[in-house]
Design a protein around this motif. Structure first.
Motif, mmCIF file in Angstrom:
data_model
loop_
_atom_site.group_PDB
_atom_site.id
_atom_site.type_symbol
_atom_site.label_atom_id
_atom_site.label_comp_id
_atom_site.label_asym_id
_atom_site.label_seq_id
_atom_site.Cartn_x
_atom_site.Cartn_y
_atom_site.Cartn_z
ATOM 1 N N THR A 147 16.879 -1.118 -6.125
ATOM 2 C CA THR A 147 16.461 0.287 -6.153
ATOM 3 C C THR A 147 15.139 0.464 -5.420
ATOM 4 O O THR A 147 14.972 1.396 -4.621
ATOM 5 N N PHE A 148 14.212 -0.430 -5.679
ATOM 6 C CA PHE A 148 12.897 -0.375 -5.031
ATOM 7 C C PHE A 148 13.021 -0.582 -3.529
ATOM 8 O O PHE A 148 12.435 0.163 -2.740
ATOM 9 N N ASN A 149 13.782 -1.570 -3.117
ATOM 10 C CA ASN A 149 13.932 -1.886 -1.703
ATOM 11 C C ASN A 149 14.555 -0.727 -0.936
ATOM 12 O O ASN A 149 14.146 -0.409 0.185
ATOM 13 N N LYS A 150 15.511 -0.062 -1.552
ATOM 14 C CA LYS A 150 16.190 1.056 -0.899
ATOM 15 C C LYS A 150 15.261 2.251 -0.738
ATOM 16 O O LYS A 150 15.307 2.971 0.264
ATOM 17 N N ALA A 151 14.401 2.462 -1.710
ATOM 18 C CA ALA A 151 13.524 3.636 -1.698
ATOM 19 C C ALA A 151 12.213 3.401 -0.946
ATOM 20 O O ALA A 151 11.522 4.352 -0.597
ATOM 21 N N SER A 152 11.875 2.158 -0.687
ATOM 22 C CA SER A 152 10.544 1.838 -0.152
ATOM 23 C C SER A 152 10.364 2.225 1.315
ATOM 24 O O SER A 152 9.291 2.679 1.714
ATOM 25 N N GLY A 153 11.368 2.001 2.137
ATOM 26 C CA GLY A 153 11.241 2.289 3.562
ATOM 27 C C GLY A 153 10.461 1.245 4.337
ATOM 28 O O GLY A 153 10.137 1.437 5.509
ATOM 29 N N THR A 154 10.122 0.130 3.697
ATOM 30 C CA THR A 154 9.400 -0.945 4.378
ATOM 31 C C THR A 154 10.275 -2.194 4.442
ATOM 32 O O THR A 154 11.392 -2.221 3.946
ATOM 33 N N ASP A 155 9.739 -3.258 5.003
ATOM 34 C CA ASP A 155 10.534 -4.446 5.311
ATOM 35 C C ASP A 155 10.789 -5.329 4.092
ATOM 36 O O ASP A 155 9.995 -5.367 3.136
ATOM 37 N N LEU A 156 11.887 -6.064 4.159
ATOM 38 C CA LEU A 156 12.391 -6.826 3.014
ATOM 39 C C LEU A 156 11.381 -7.829 2.470
ATOM 40 O O LEU A 156 11.147 -7.893 1.263
ATOM 41 N N GLY A 157 10.796 -8.650 3.345
ATOM 42 C CA GLY A 157 9.860 -9.676 2.891
ATOM 43 C C GLY A 157 8.654 -9.086 2.178
ATOM 44 O O GLY A 157 8.214 -9.599 1.138
ATOM 45 N N TYR A 158 8.137 -8.021 2.732
ATOM 46 C CA TYR A 158 6.996 -7.334 2.131
ATOM 47 C C TYR A 158 7.376 -6.781 0.763
ATOM 48 O O TYR A 158 6.601 -6.867 -0.193
ATOM 49 N N ASN A 159 8.580 -6.239 0.657
ATOM 50 C CA ASN A 159 9.049 -5.679 -0.610
ATOM 51 C C ASN A 159 9.240 -6.757 -1.664
ATOM 52 O O ASN A 159 8.971 -6.542 -2.849
ATOM 53 N N ILE A 160 9.711 -7.922 -1.245
ATOM 54 C CA ILE A 160 9.910 -9.034 -2.189
ATOM 55 C C ILE A 160 8.575 -9.449 -2.793
ATOM 56 O O ILE A 160 8.454 -9.653 -4.004
ATOM 57 N N ILE A 161 7.553 -9.589 -1.936
ATOM 58 C CA ILE A 161 6.219 -9.966 -2.434
ATOM 59 C C ILE A 161 5.696 -8.901 -3.386
ATOM 60 O O ILE A 161 5.217 -9.207 -4.485
ATOM 61 N N CYS A 162 5.775 -7.646 -2.954
ATOM 62 C CA CYS A 162 5.247 -6.544 -3.749
ATOM 63 C C CYS A 162 5.934 -6.458 -5.107
ATOM 64 O O CYS A 162 5.270 -6.382 -6.149
ATOM 65 N N TYR A 163 7.244 -6.481 -5.108
ATOM 66 C CA TYR A 163 8.006 -6.344 -6.357
ATOM 67 C C TYR A 163 7.733 -7.522 -7.301
ATOM 68 O O TYR A 163 7.503 -7.325 -8.509
ATOM 69 N N SER A 164 7.734 -8.737 -6.749
ATOM 70 C CA SER A 164 7.519 -9.934 -7.566
ATOM 71 C C SER A 164 6.137 -9.936 -8.205
ATOM 72 O O SER A 164 5.991 -10.216 -9.402
ATOM 73 N N VAL A 165 5.124 -9.625 -7.403
ATOM 74 C CA VAL A 165 3.745 -9.643 -7.903
ATOM 75 C C VAL A 165 3.526 -8.552 -8.944
ATOM 76 O O VAL A 165 2.920 -8.788 -10.002
ATOM 77 N N MET A 166 4.035 -7.353 -8.668
ATOM 78 C CA MET A 166 3.818 -6.235 -9.575
ATOM 79 C C MET A 166 4.548 -6.431 -10.902
ATOM 80 O O MET A 166 4.021 -6.092 -11.969
ATOM 81 N N LYS A 167 5.730 -6.970 -10.866
ATOM 82 C CA LYS A 167 6.478 -7.214 -12.099
ATOM 83 C C LYS A 167 5.884 -8.371 -12.900
ATOM 84 O O LYS A 167 6.043 -8.442 -14.125
ATOM 85 N N THR A 168 5.181 -9.258 -12.207
ATOM 86 C CA THR A 168 4.559 -10.402 -12.886
ATOM 87 C C THR A 168 3.173 -10.069 -13.419
ATOM 88 O O THR A 168 2.846 -10.385 -14.571
ATOM 89 N N PHE A 169 2.348 -9.430 -12.594
ATOM 90 C CA PHE A 169 0.955 -9.187 -12.959
ATOM 91 C C PHE A 169 0.637 -7.719 -13.252
ATOM 92 O O PHE A 169 -0.332 -7.429 -13.956
ATOM 93 N N GLY A 170 1.400 -6.798 -12.677
ATOM 94 C CA GLY A 170 1.254 -5.386 -13.017
ATOM 95 C C GLY A 170 0.061 -4.660 -12.441
ATOM 96 O O GLY A 170 -0.271 -3.563 -12.897
ATOM 97 N N HIS A 171 -0.610 -5.255 -11.444
ATOM 98 C CA HIS A 171 -1.769 -4.579 -10.851
ATOM 99 C C HIS A 171 -1.792 -4.835 -9.359
ATOM 100 O O HIS A 171 -1.560 -5.959 -8.900
ATOM 101 N N GLU A 172 -2.124 -3.785 -8.572
ATOM 102 C CA GLU A 172 -2.053 -3.899 -7.112
ATOM 103 C C GLU A 172 -3.051 -4.884 -6.523
ATOM 104 O O GLU A 172 -2.843 -5.414 -5.430
ATOM 105 N N ASN A 173 -4.152 -5.158 -7.233
ATOM 106 C CA ASN A 173 -5.123 -6.094 -6.673
ATOM 107 C C ASN A 173 -4.589 -7.520 -6.621
ATOM 108 O O ASN A 173 -4.994 -8.314 -5.772
#
Length: 371
Positions: free
Chosen positions: A71-97
């Motif tokens: 769902t996130f990848n489809k709505a993001s409009g950015t590239d797959l690798g970048y989305n994988i990092i973003c989704y994994s980090v946010m679901k693990t740590f929950g903060h953009e920093n």
């Protein structure tokens, strides 16, 4: 200044890493050298780097709210690798920093490894010094493209060894983070294959003809690129706007142009020293021709498009880090090496100060921490 302090600390530990004979100690110093600028990038507040407000904070919040990756990848409009990092980090740590930290960790680590692989020819700490003062602040802003550029930089030795298949695979992997990496196929890869070929090496007139052809093509860069992009819909949809006549992107081009010209001039004045320093392994002695052509390409491109479209020069400019870092090794005389090093240090510091502090390019000055 927090930037310069972190740069110098990182460079110092890179120096210790290269001088160390103990592998474990070398790894420890390298980890410290990589972590310092990565932590600095991770602790920045939103807005330090224009992209943090779009590809950072908003993107991270979207990942955090998404029920699953698809769902996130489809709505993001950015590239797959970048989305994988973003989704994994946010679901693990929950903060953009944490996401900023991971992105910088990947960028700095890949750059460091690329520099380390050339340490026998060009000092590791000098390469990192040039990278920090020229590109670190920009990497805080152009997050996605620098992930791609650092991956390609790390594997630049594959290109030097003419391992085109392996290099192509790394380009494909880098394109998962930013689609512009595909341009390396048309520029870096093709350029190296042509300029290092035996036929071109034997005929000086052929090199000149290639340069003239490139100059003519670059004079019509916008029209050529827009036509080429029209055949690749998924690229055209994203990059066509950058070739609009009204689009303007400065990015410190004048200073980069002068540094590029200075590097080329040194390489031409001390051809033997440049060939020895940059030629790489025995099977790729003609690599020096690629470096010279790449420098000329950057100069012509910037002049042809009137200092615009710098993001499309990023990969070539990053390749030039090796040539710029190697300047003092072109000459044999010790006093000339000392003078060259002093000039290099002064130019790098001035470039960083003028480009990022005075002109405030990339939106990274002043630094604001979340702490």
């Amino acid at each position: 200044m927090i930037y310069v302090s972190c740069f110098l600390v990182s460079v110092f530990f890179a120096y210790l890493a290269q001088k160390s004979r103990d592998k474990k100690v070398m790894i420890l110093f390298s980890v410290i050298s990589i972590l310092v600028p990565s932590i600095l990038g991770g602790l920045r507040a939103n807005g330090v780097g224009i992209d943090t407000l779009v590809y950072g904070q908003q993107h991270c919040m979207r990942a955090l709210r998404s029920p699953d990756f698809l769902t996130f990848n489809k709505a993001s409009g950015t590239d797959l690798g970048y989305n994988i990092i973003c989704y994994s980090v946010m679901k693990t740590f929950g903060h953009e920093n944490w996401f900023y930290f991971v992105c910088m960790l990947i960028t700095i680590s890949c750059t460091y490894v690329g520099a380390y692989r050339h340490k026998d020819k060009i000092p590791l700490y000098v390469t990192m010094f040039v990278f920090y003062f020229m590109f670190y602040n920009r990497s805080l802003n152009v997050i996605r493209q620098f992930l791609s550029a650092s991956i390609i930089f790390m594997n630049f030795d594959k290109l030097e060894k003419k391992e085109y298949g392996k290099f192509s695979l790394w380009i494909l992997f880098a394109s998962l983070f930013h689609r512009s990496a595909f341009m390396v196929f048309g520029v870096g890869l093709a350029m190296h294959m042509v300029m290092t070929s035996d036929e071109v090496q034997k005929k000086a007139w052929l090199k000149f003809a290639i340069l003239i052809s490139v100059a003519v093509m670059l004079a019509f860069t916008r029209r050529i690129m827009r036509t080429a992009l029209s055949f690749v819909p998924f690229l055209a949809a994203k990059y066509d706007v950058y070739f609009d006549n009204q689009y303007n992107e400065t990015g410190g081009s004048t200073l980069i142009l002068l540094i590029t010209f200075g590097t080329l001039l040194m390489m031409l004045l001390y051809r033997k020293g440049a060939a020895y320093t940059l030629s790489g392994p025995a099977e790729a002695k003609s690599n020096i021709e690629f470096y010279k052509f790449n420098l000329i390409f950057c100069i012509i491109f910037q002049l042809a498009v009137r200092f615009m479209l710098n993001r499309f020069l990023l990969y070539s400019q990053v390749f030039n880090v090796f040539a710029t870092a190697a300047l003092s090794r072109f000459v044999k005389e010790k006093y000339l090496r000392v003078i060259t090093n002093m000039i290099l240090i002064a130019v790098m510091i001035f470039y960083w100060w003028w480009h990022y502090v005075v002109k405030k390019d990339s939106g990274t000055w002043p630094y604001v921490s979340i702490l």
